[in-house]
Design an enzyme around this catalytic site. Structure first.
Site, PDB file in Angstrom:
ATOM      1  N   LYS A  99       0.338  -1.233  -0.072  1.00 10.34           N
ATOM      2  CA  LYS A  99      -0.089   0.189  -0.022  1.00 10.34           C
ATOM      3  C   LYS A  99       0.530   1.703   0.382  1.00 10.34           C
ATOM      4  O   LYS A  99       0.509   2.195  -0.512  1.00 10.34           O
ATOM      5  CB  LYS A  99      -0.907  -0.210   0.995  1.00 10.34           C
ATOM      6  CG  LYS A  99      -1.953  -1.004   1.119  1.00 10.34           C
ATOM      7  CD  LYS A  99      -2.884  -1.151   2.355  1.00 10.34           C
ATOM      8  CE  LYS A  99      -3.636  -2.245   1.875  1.00 10.34           C
ATOM      9  NZ  LYS A  99      -4.767  -2.685   3.334  1.00 10.34           N
TER      10      LYS A  99
ATOM     11  N   GLN B 239      -4.913  -1.461   9.966  1.00  7.17           N
ATOM     12  CA  GLN B 239      -4.419  -2.573   9.647  1.00  7.17           C
ATOM     13  C   GLN B 239      -5.005  -3.219  10.434  1.00  7.17           C
ATOM     14  O   GLN B 239      -4.543  -3.742  11.595  1.00  7.17           O
ATOM     15  CB  GLN B 239      -3.237  -3.132   9.049  1.00  7.17           C
ATOM     16  CG  GLN B 239      -2.431  -4.062   8.061  1.00  7.17           C
ATOM     17  CD  GLN B 239      -3.054  -4.666   6.876  1.00  7.17           C
ATOM     18  OE1 GLN B 239      -3.532  -3.086   6.160  1.00  7.17           O
ATOM     19  NE2 GLN B 239      -4.012  -5.550   6.434  1.00  7.17           N
TER      20      GLN B 239
ATOM     21  N   ASP C 153     -11.244   2.307   4.064  1.00  3.75           N
ATOM     22  CA  ASP C 153     -11.582   1.604   3.949  1.00  3.75           C
ATOM     23  C   ASP C 153     -12.886   1.405   4.146  1.00  3.75           C
ATOM     24  O   ASP C 153     -13.174  -0.647   3.535  1.00  3.75           O
ATOM     25  CB  ASP C 153     -11.092   0.661   5.060  1.00  3.75           C
ATOM     26  CG  ASP C 153      -9.659  -0.168   4.685  1.00  3.75           C
ATOM     27  OD1 ASP C 153      -8.969  -0.351   4.290  1.00  3.75           O
ATOM     28  OD2 ASP C 153      -8.341   0.049   6.111  1.00  3.75           O
TER      29      ASP C 153
END
Length: 285
Positions: A53, A97, A120
């Site tokens: 990422k 994460q 997200d």
């Protein structure tokens, strides 16, 4: 006839190129999209995902900051960091994460992220907007799956879609997106009776349950589009999806490989969400 490959790696490269161009245009307005990534613990897979990422941010001109914490981190420490990033005008997207260490309530940490910076798409406000048919920040993997289907010019209207997996990250939001395209959607899970029979009725079959090679030839309708969301590490160190690719590719009409299918699209959609947040930036409190 072998299935046509839905090449997520190639499509993701196109998406990233588009993001890079739009980042350049935003720079003319004095705006540089910024992504903050919070990584807690020592999960090896998480470190690989985060590295990919951050690299994608570098390639497209998105500013990124990585905040790393040991496995002993407290929930209050993570929430404090999230709250500070909510107030940071240079940060447009916050990514926590997963998984988080066991002593941390992941839902409370994710809930602390401002919905406007929730790239997200996991915040209850964004999931609720998706349910209401007014999507804002859409979870990245479902968004990537939909982009792959769209790119292949597959018409979903009236088609039978079966999604194996009911997580809030993939299965549920993807089912809502498929409904919005007028597919007839069935969600299957670990308690589904006669999974093979249900799966074989699907014109679109999505496997997102985290079991290596669960979907075999007998579960696939000839000519179906098969989307493999799973990424599983085998005993020999190789990767395999939830679909037995070699067995299914001779039955399906379209299929995604692992790796190189859905995975690259997930990161590409993350960049698009960050870009969307930057372009629609409003002060957060």
């Amino acid at each position: 006839m072998a299935a046509r490959i839905l090449d997520g790696k190639s499509l993701a490269a196109q998406v990233r190129a588009g993001v890079k161009e739009k980042v350049s245009r935003l720079a003319q307005r004095g705006i540089r999209p910024g992504l903050a990534v919070i990584l807690a613990g020592d999960d090896a897979a998480s470190r690989v995902y985060v590295r990919n990422k951050v690299r994608a941010c570098e390639e497209t001109g998105v500013h990124s900051q990585l905040f790393e914490y040991p496995a002993s981190v407290s929930e209050s420490e993570l929430r404090s960091r999230v709250e500070a990033l909510n107030r940071d005008a240079t940060i447009h997207g916050i990514l926590v994460q997963l998984p988080l260490p066991k002593q941390v309530n992941a839902q409370r940490v994710l809930g602390a992220v401002s919905p406007a910076k929730d790239v997200d798409g996991f915040h209850e406000a964004n999931l609720g907007a998706l349910l209401a048919g007014q999507p804002r920040m859409v979870p990245c993997t479902p968004a990537g799956v939909m982009r792959l289907i769209e790119h292949a010019n597959i018409d979903l209207a009236g088609r039978r879609a079966v999604v194996i997996g009911r997580s809030n990250i993939v299965g549920k939001p993807l089912s809502l997106l498929l409904l919005q395209k007028d597919a007839t959607v069935t969600i299957c899970h670990s308690k589904t009776v006669d999974l093979e029979k249900t799966a074989r009725q699907a014109d679109l079959l999505v496997a997102a349950i985290g079991r290596a090679k669960l979907v075999g030839e007998a579960m696939v309708k000839p000519g179906a589009c098969v989307i493999d969301v799973g990424v599983n590490r085998l005993a020999d160190g190789s990767l395999a999806g939830d679909v037995d690719f070699d067995a299914v590719k001779n039955v399906a009409g379209w299929i995604t490989p692992v790796p190189g299918g859905v995975g690259p699209m997930t990161i590409a959609m993350l960049l698009e969400n960050c870009l969307y947040s930057a372009a629609n930036d409003e002060p957060t409190t």
